[in-house]
Every structure is written in structure tokens, then in C-alpha cells.
Write a protein that holds these residues in place. Structure first.
Motif, mmCIF file in Angstrom:
data_model
loop_
_atom_site.group_PDB
_atom_site.id
_atom_site.type_symbol
_atom_site.label_atom_id
_atom_site.label_comp_id
_atom_site.label_asym_id
_atom_site.label_seq_id
_atom_site.Cartn_x
_atom_site.Cartn_y
_atom_site.Cartn_z
ATOM 1 N N GLY A 1 0.833 -1.200 0.000
ATOM 2 C CA GLY A 1 0.000 0.000 0.000
ATOM 3 C C GLY A 1 0.865 1.246 0.000
ATOM 4 N N LYS A 2 0.275 2.357 0.413
ATOM 5 C CA LYS A 2 0.995 3.620 0.425
ATOM 6 C C LYS A 2 1.119 4.145 1.853
ATOM 7 N N TYR A 3 2.174 4.900 2.089
ATOM 8 C CA TYR A 3 2.391 5.527 3.381
ATOM 9 C C TYR A 3 2.673 7.000 3.128
ATOM 10 N N MET A 4 2.037 7.870 3.860
ATOM 11 C CA MET A 4 2.228 9.299 3.633
ATOM 12 C C MET A 4 2.410 10.046 4.936
ATOM 13 N N GLU A 5 3.297 11.013 4.939
ATOM 14 C CA GLU A 5 3.457 11.897 6.093
ATOM 15 C C GLU A 5 3.013 13.290 5.683
ATOM 16 N N LEU B 1 -5.984 11.268 -1.154
ATOM 17 C CA LEU B 1 -4.918 10.307 -0.842
ATOM 18 C C LEU B 1 -5.352 8.854 -1.025
#
Lengths: 80, 80
Positions: free
Chosen positions: B39-43, B66
Motif C-alpha cells: 500500500g501507500k504511506y504518507m506523512e 490520498l
């Protein structure tokens, strides 16, 4: 059986065009966003019950396949 | 200023070819891997100090930009 939750992020010195694009869109929509960095998130199910071994295996897997150690940092948590 | 750590994952019913490919590679390398989902990880750094408002904003941002709510689940944690 253990589950590893892995996050892979670009190192701070590496430009993140995908994140900058998301940042521009959200700023233009008037959201109070200062910055966005986009990385990867992975859930790995291991058929290994020993936490110490699982940790070694995950470091190997991250360095060899899931992250590019030149440009990216990784971290993981084991749950089980 | 608050930091939101967002993870976006494909819903369980959605096929994940990228994860399956990684899984096949690692299995063929004899790692004890049962499954991988990618999956995706976002800060996201928000210029907002109120946690309640920040949470509302993050839900909106996740739903609009997102994550794709049809195929993906998201979750986030606020740190500040």
C-alpha cells in the motif's frame, strides 16, 4: 506466524515529486498543508514464530527487495 | 503544527498484483513469506494545531485525494 508492518520512505535529501504534486493540489484547495512525503507501506505475513529470527529475515528482505537503501529508509514493527 | 502518518491499503477483496509478485520472488528465494500486500504511506504536515480540526481535515483529504474509497482503506495517526 508473525505480521510485519513495513514503512519505506524516501530519505530527506531525496526530492519527492509525487508528494510535492499532492501538496500543491491540497494547498490550492485551501487545506492547511505544509508538506507531504509519499512512501510505501507493506504488510508481510511470515511463517516464522521466532521474533528474533523474524527480525533478521525482515531486515534482509527490506534491504534486498522492499527498499532501495541508497534512496530510501525503512522501518518495521512485528506483531504476532 | 501536527504531523499525520497515513497508511492506505487495498481492501481485502481487491487483488494486489504488485504484492503477489514480491511474494513469489521472496518464496522462490526461500524466505518464509506467506503473503505480502503493498500500500501507500504518507506523512502530512499540517499548519493546524487543533487536533479535532486536524482530524476532520485529514478525513477529507484522505477521501478526496490520498485514497480511493472504492478500492482502498485508510487510517492515520496524528502526532504533534
Amino acid at each position: 506466524m508473525l505480521k510485519a508492518k513495513v514503512t519505506v520512505t524516501l530519505k530527506d535529501s531525496i526530492v519527492d515529486p509525487q508528494g510535492s504534486a499532492a501538496e500543491r493540489v491540497l494547498t490550492s484547495m485551501k487545506y492547511p498543508v505544509e508538506s507531504i512525503r509519499i512512501g510505501k507501506y507493506m504488510e508481510v505475513i511470515l511463517s516464522e514464530n521466532d521474533k528474533v529470527k523474524a527480525e533478521e529475515i525482515m531486515h534482509e528482505i527490506c534491504q534486498k527487495l522492499l527498499a532501495n537503501p541508497v534512496m530510501e529508509d525503512y522501518s518495521f514493527e512485528l506483531e504476532g
